[in-house]
Design a protein around this motif. Structure first.
Motif, mmCIF file in Angstrom:
data_model
loop_
_atom_site.group_PDB
_atom_site.id
_atom_site.type_symbol
_atom_site.label_atom_id
_atom_site.label_comp_id
_atom_site.label_asym_id
_atom_site.label_seq_id
_atom_site.Cartn_x
_atom_site.Cartn_y
_atom_site.Cartn_z
ATOM 1 N N VAL A 102 0.796 -1.235 0.000
ATOM 2 C CA VAL A 102 0.000 0.000 0.000
ATOM 3 C C VAL A 102 0.830 1.288 0.000
ATOM 4 O O VAL A 102 0.564 2.181 -0.809
ATOM 5 C CB VAL A 102 -1.019 -0.015 1.171
ATOM 6 N N PRO A 103 1.852 1.439 0.860
ATOM 7 C CA PRO A 103 2.603 2.706 0.858
ATOM 8 C C PRO A 103 3.216 3.010 -0.499
ATOM 9 O O PRO A 103 3.230 4.154 -0.943
ATOM 10 C CB PRO A 103 3.690 2.479 1.911
ATOM 11 N N ILE A 104 3.720 1.953 -1.156
ATOM 12 C CA ILE A 104 4.350 2.144 -2.467
ATOM 13 C C ILE A 104 3.313 2.582 -3.485
ATOM 14 O O ILE A 104 3.553 3.457 -4.322
ATOM 15 C CB ILE A 104 4.996 0.813 -2.915
ATOM 16 N N ILE A 105 2.123 1.953 -3.401
ATOM 17 C CA ILE A 105 1.060 2.253 -4.341
ATOM 18 C C ILE A 105 0.530 3.676 -4.147
ATOM 19 O O ILE A 105 0.277 4.393 -5.116
ATOM 20 C CB ILE A 105 -0.070 1.210 -4.185
ATOM 21 N N GLU A 106 0.382 4.053 -2.900
ATOM 22 C CA GLU A 106 -0.117 5.400 -2.632
ATOM 23 C C GLU A 106 0.873 6.441 -3.140
ATOM 24 O O GLU A 106 0.491 7.460 -3.708
ATOM 25 C CB GLU A 106 -0.362 5.584 -1.131
ATOM 26 N N ARG A 107 2.156 6.165 -2.929
ATOM 27 C CA ARG A 107 3.180 7.112 -3.379
ATOM 28 C C ARG A 107 3.212 7.189 -4.907
ATOM 29 O O ARG A 107 3.416 8.253 -5.478
ATOM 30 C CB ARG A 107 4.560 6.659 -2.874
ATOM 31 N N ALA A 108 2.979 6.053 -5.579
ATOM 32 C CA ALA A 108 3.050 6.034 -7.040
ATOM 33 C C ALA A 108 1.757 6.516 -7.666
ATOM 34 O O ALA A 108 1.703 6.734 -8.884
ATOM 35 C CB ALA A 108 3.363 4.617 -7.512
ATOM 36 N N GLU A 109 0.723 6.652 -6.868
ATOM 37 C CA GLU A 109 -0.585 7.128 -7.341
ATOM 38 C C GLU A 109 -1.087 6.301 -8.510
ATOM 39 O O GLU A 109 -1.298 6.804 -9.623
ATOM 40 C CB GLU A 109 -0.515 8.613 -7.696
ATOM 41 N N ILE A 110 -1.276 5.030 -8.239
ATOM 42 C CA ILE A 110 -1.757 4.112 -9.268
ATOM 43 C C ILE A 110 -2.952 3.361 -8.703
ATOM 44 O O ILE A 110 -2.923 2.884 -7.568
ATOM 45 C CB ILE A 110 -0.619 3.150 -9.690
#
Lengths: 327, 290, 388
Positions: free
Chosen positions: C116-124
């Motif tokens: 989740v943190p990676i996804i939120e940062r990548a905005e995908i």
């Protein structure tokens, strides 16, 4: 009257040995500095960071397996415990992450010290069993103490704060882990050349013979066990903060086997071998995705073939091969 | 009282399974000082192959025979192609080789079969047997009976036959055995084959109780190893005793202390036993020559 | 000399033609990339295996029918083996190396939360296949999920218990995330009060255990026990049920939705008779009244999956089906593959009929299902029987 240096010719070789030792370390540092140029995105940096963290554990574990000749099938327990102590102290008690990491090391070190004496009396497979048991017990506690650890679904971990700033970018973590790894390797190399290291090698050769020349084998074995546990704990704490999320599988038997595989594959009794082994086992699953459903089959084959053809591990075997070729 | 008896029966059921797997570890160790971490996979091959073939219509006895043969082939291949090639390697290397083999076999099973679990019908039905207020399934008696028969057969084999004694001699002192004219290499092959067959038989017996799937070997291997070490490596009786004891500790621990921590309790007890008896319960009390 | 020049010109012309064709071809059929990280192997393979099969099957079917917005779908699946660490790594790989447009995956809660943190940062936009409420509560901008939360499953069981006048329940669960989450919900005071239930026993087994008679014996002896709720999945569902039958336990047996697959009935045989559990409608699609809007979708999925893979469907594959279809629907409504637009379209999904239920996603509810999306089923005569 001839001086002390002349009377003890062995000592004269020390400067060359020091240079050789630092040559390897310098190479490691050089590689660490150059590598980021080849890692243009976060995914590749992530792999490098995970490799580095695994390498820190392996460098310590190698002291135990490669030099002291003791098998540990439970080192992931120390890794996971260090990680969780860091996580719980920072999340539930608001501790400063750096202090929590230290606390983790203390807890793990104490545990290792307390269990070392009775466990290290055992030998061979009995020792393997005892360390396995220890690792599994830690893992079970982490799974079931849900209120504290979040259980199998894991828990979130806040970022590491050093010198007043959060370490959260992939690049920052890369440099931190690289620095810690080089420090760990330096410590390990110093240990190997110290009286402790020499005692360990004597012990590995023949424990009884070592005892007959008044080497307190129990004390030295305990020391190296605790040191290797500390390496694992620090690596675990760093991992907790880097990943931001922790699950009890980091302390599992499978993880312990992974660490041992890294050490043996890379080369026992070789600090750089431990680093190479960690790199291979961390990177391999990414390379093997091309095989899709055959991934496990290929992984198993690679492990078997490598160990059959290079029984001492990659680095020692390659070193021998290169020496022969170059001479 | 009925409750206690039920815990005992639960312990026997699980313990018999561990004993059978531990026996396989013990035989290979006896012949080569190697701990074969792929032993659990031999159990898996036996059970899963039989279950899949039976599902496909093959009569169970034939399916079982094919399964045992498959496991034996795997065992012989493992010894010939991997272990023998690395026979002078340090012990840890051999352990990694067997671990690689277990990963390989598990991966193969996922491809050849599937990732689901499969059942096998009990040999004499599923109706539980009632005894003094507690119940036990008939299949457990099959497991116990077969384990007992196998232990007796192995005792006779290792104690009375020339071949068995030769295997033991090889494990005590390979060099001396070779000098005495014993073909150590073919004996090692034999032990792996024997262990694989034992593992497969165990897998077939266990499947009706706890079903089978491509990954049963992981945990069974771990428990079997624990049983063999607890009982004392090198002793078949020890492996069986270790397995039964482990089963009892788990069941009684779950019943009277905490079911969440029963495995932790079992390991604590194993650690305590090893502390007081560094070579396990019935382990070979050897002297180390220097 | 002339021939050499002619040769060079020809090669250049040829290269130009190929390049032009490639450019044209690419823009005409540039695929929409969907990335997926699933627990295909390992202890949670009962989740990831059918999910992978479902995604592959339907991406093929959609492409055969012309793709989405005239473009084919391209699926990349990675196997995390149930290791949350690998999930995070693969999420990064999918985003940065494979440069996917959207993500579907995270079979287990652990895998999802690690990424989740990676996804939120990548905005995908990411549709999770994990079960726990924590995935969407608190709401995260880019994270959605298709499975019902396990809280809903427990609610359905307790509601049924209340209907049957049962109030004292004993829990038996394994040591997986799924199990522990189920137990946490089953012990939640709000739910217990709402349905008048009390927990009189709580036993645990380890994944891979061969026998649970000791734990069930303890539950059997718990004072006043009227029902047993099994919070687990996989082989254990069969072992616990067989043990329950062996010990002659007569109180009602409930399973969590983890056992919602024909495999369970096949494995447990007659011991499974009478067991009840909450399941997605797809499990009993054929028995639903014709007026039920989910019947058609469920039947279609069942047929497609079973025809292709020759094995019974599991409701977990259904989560993946819904995720893919929701995503495709959102892309169509957004009319583009722009991440922000698709995210907004997902967030405004109304009355979308999936196999898990009917989705109504809002900015405060990124799951979109409620308790009515679960059906209560019972094992009768070796098959699932739809109750209500």
């Amino acid at each position: 009257m001839r001086g002390p240096r002349a009377r003890t010719p062995g000592l004269r070789r020390r400067p060359e040995r020091t240079l050789a030792r630092y040559r390897g370390l310098f190479t490691l540092a050089l590689v660490s500095v150059i590598l980021p140029w080849f890692l243009p995105n976060n995914f590749l940096l992530n792999i490098a960071i995970l490799t580095g963290l695994n390498a820190i554990v392996c460098v310590g574990l190698n002291l135990l397996i490669g030099y002291a000749g003791q098998i540990s099938l439970g080192h992931a327990g120390f890794f996971g415990l260090g990680a969780y102590v860091s996580a719980v102290l920072t999340v539930d008690f608001g501790w400063d992450p750096a202090l929590a990491m230290l606390a983790g090391a203390v807890v793990v070190g104490l545990l290792a010290f307390v269990v070392a004496r009775p466990i290290l009396r055992l030998s061979g497979h009995y020792l393997a069993m005892a360390t396995l048991g220890l690792g599994v017990i830690i893992s079970i506690v982490l799974v079931h103490e849900t209120k504290l650890t979040g259980g199998p679904d894991g828990m979130n971990v806040p970022p590491l704060r050093l010198f007043g700033r959060d370490i959260s970018s992939e690049r920052d973590w890369y440099w931190l882990v690289a620095a810690v790894l080089i420090l760990a390797a330096w410590l390990a190399l110093n240990l190997i050349d110290s009286p402790l290291g020499r005692a360990l090698r004597g012990l590995h050769g023949s424990e009884v013979a070592a005892q007959t020349v008044a080497i307190d084998t129990a004390r030295y074995k305990t020391r190296v066990f605790v040191i290797s546990a500390l390496f694992a704990s620090i690596a675990g704490s760093l991992f907790a903060h880097y990943s931001g999320f922790l699950t009890p599988s980091e302390a599992s038997f499978q993880r312990s086997i992974q660490f041992v595989t890294m050490v043996v594959l890379g080369g026992m009794a070789s600090t750089y071998g431990a680093v190479v082994g960690a790199a291979i086992i961390t990177v391999l699953p990414q390379l093997l995705t091309v095989f899709h459903d055959y991934e496990q089959v290929v992984l198993g084959l690679i492990l078997m073939l490598t160990m059959v053809f290079m029984p001492k591990g990659l680095v020692p075997n390659l070193a021998v091969y290169l020496k022969r070729r170059l001479s | 009282m009925a409750e206690f008896l039920q815990f005992v029966f639960s312990g026997i059921t699980v313990g018999a399974i561990y004993a059978l797997v531990g026996l396989g570890f013990s035989i290979i160790y006896n012949a080569s000082q190697v701990i074969n971490f792929a032993q659990g996979e031999f159990v898996m091959i036996g059970g899963l192959t039989t279950a899949m073939l039976a599902q496909g219509g093959v009569p169970v006895p034939i399916a079982a025979a094919i399964a045992i043969a498959a496991a034996v082939v795997a065992g012989l291949a493992l010894e010939k192609l991997a272990v023998e090639q690395a026979r002078d390697a340090p012990v840890v290397t051999l352990i990694i080789i067997t671990i690689g083999a277990s990963i390989f076999l598990r991966g193969l099973a996922q491809i050849v079969f599937d990732r689901n679990y499969h059942a096998l019908a009990g040999f004499s039905g599923e109706a539980p047997i009632h005894l003094a207020g507690a119940t036990i399934v008939p299949q457990t008696l099959w497991v116990l009976g077969t384990t007992a028969a196998l232990v007796l057969a192995l005792a006779w084999f290792f104690g009375r036959t020339l071949l068995g004694k030769a295997i033991l001699a090889t494990s005590y002192n390979p060099l001396a055995a070779q000098l005495a004219g014993i073909g150590t290499r073919s004996l090692l092959l034999l032990s792996f084959g024997l262990s694989a067959a034992l593992g497969a038989i165990g897998g077939i017996l266990i499947a009706p109780i706890s079903l089978t799937s491509y990954d049963v070997g992981v945990l069974l291997g771990l428990k079997g190893f624990s049983a063999a070490v607890l009982g004392g490596l090198g002793s078949s009786m020890g492996a069986v005793a270790g397995g039964l004891l482990l089963g009892f500790i788990e069941a009684l621990g779950a019943g009277y202390i905490s079911s969440s921590y029963k495995d932790a309790i079992a390991f604590v007890i194993i650690l305590l036993v090893l502390f007081f008896m560094p070579r396990g319960l019935l382990g070979r009390r050897g002297t180390e020559r220097v | 000399m002339m021939t050499r020049l002619f040769h060079r010109l020809l090669t250049l012309a040829g290269a130009a033609v190929v390049a032009a064709a490639a450019a044209l071809g690419a823009s005409a059929a540039e695929p929409i990339k969907i990335g997926s990280f699933l627990t295909v192997s390992g202890p949670a393979s009962f989740l990831g295996d059918p999910e992978k099969k479902t995604l592959e099957l339907y991406v093929e079917r959609i492409n055969a029918e012309g793709g989405v917005l005239g473009r084919p779908l391209q699926l990349t699946v990675y196997d995390t083996g149930g290791d949350a660490k690998q999930a995070a790594t693969f999420a990064r790989r999918l985003i940065e190396e494979d440069k996917v447009d959207f993500l579907i995956g995270g079979s287990s809660t652990g895998d999802t939360m690690a990424a989740v943190p990676i996804i939120e940062r990548a905005e995908i936009p990411f549709i999770s296949l994990g079960g726990a409420s924590v995935i969407v509560d608190p709401v995260k901008k880019w994270v959605f999920k298709t499975p019902h939360t396990d809280r809903l499953a427990v609610e359905k069981v307790y509601a049924d218990m209340k209907k049957r006048g049962l109030s004292k329940v004993g829990l038996i669960a394994g040591d997986g995330g799924f199990d522990k989450s189920c137990v946490a919900n089953a012990s939640d005071k709000t739910l217990l009060d709402r349905y008048g239930v009390s927990v009189v026993g709580n036993e645990s087994y380890s994944s891979g255990d061969k026998d649970t008679t000791a734990q069930l014996t303890k539950l059997k002896a718990a004072p006043g026990i009227q029902a047993i709720l099994f919070c687990g999945f996989g082989v254990a569902s069969v072992i616990v049920t067989k043990n329950y039958h062996q010990l002659g336990i007569s109180v009602a047996l409930y399973h969590s939705h983890g056992s919602a697959s024909k495999q369970f009935i096949t494995g447990a045989g007659e011991a499974a008779e009478g067991a009840r559990l909450p399941a997605a409608a797809v499990l009993v699609a054929a028995q639903l009244p014709d007026s039920d809007p989910q019947k058609k979708v469920g039947l279609a999925y069942t047929k497609a999956y079973e025809d292709r893979y020759h094995e019974a469907i599991s409701t977990f594959g259904g989560h993946a089906y819904d995720a893919l279809m929701l995503l495709v629907d959102a892309i169509k409504r957004a009319g583009a593959t722009d991440r922000a637009k698709v995210r907004d379209a997902l967030e405004s999904t109304k009355n979308y009929i999936g196999v898990d239920g009917i989705y109504n996603i809002t900015p405060s509810d990124h799951d979109g299902l409620d308790v009515s999306s679960f059906k209560m089923v019972e094992v009768k005569n070796g098959n699932w029987k739809y109750l209500y």
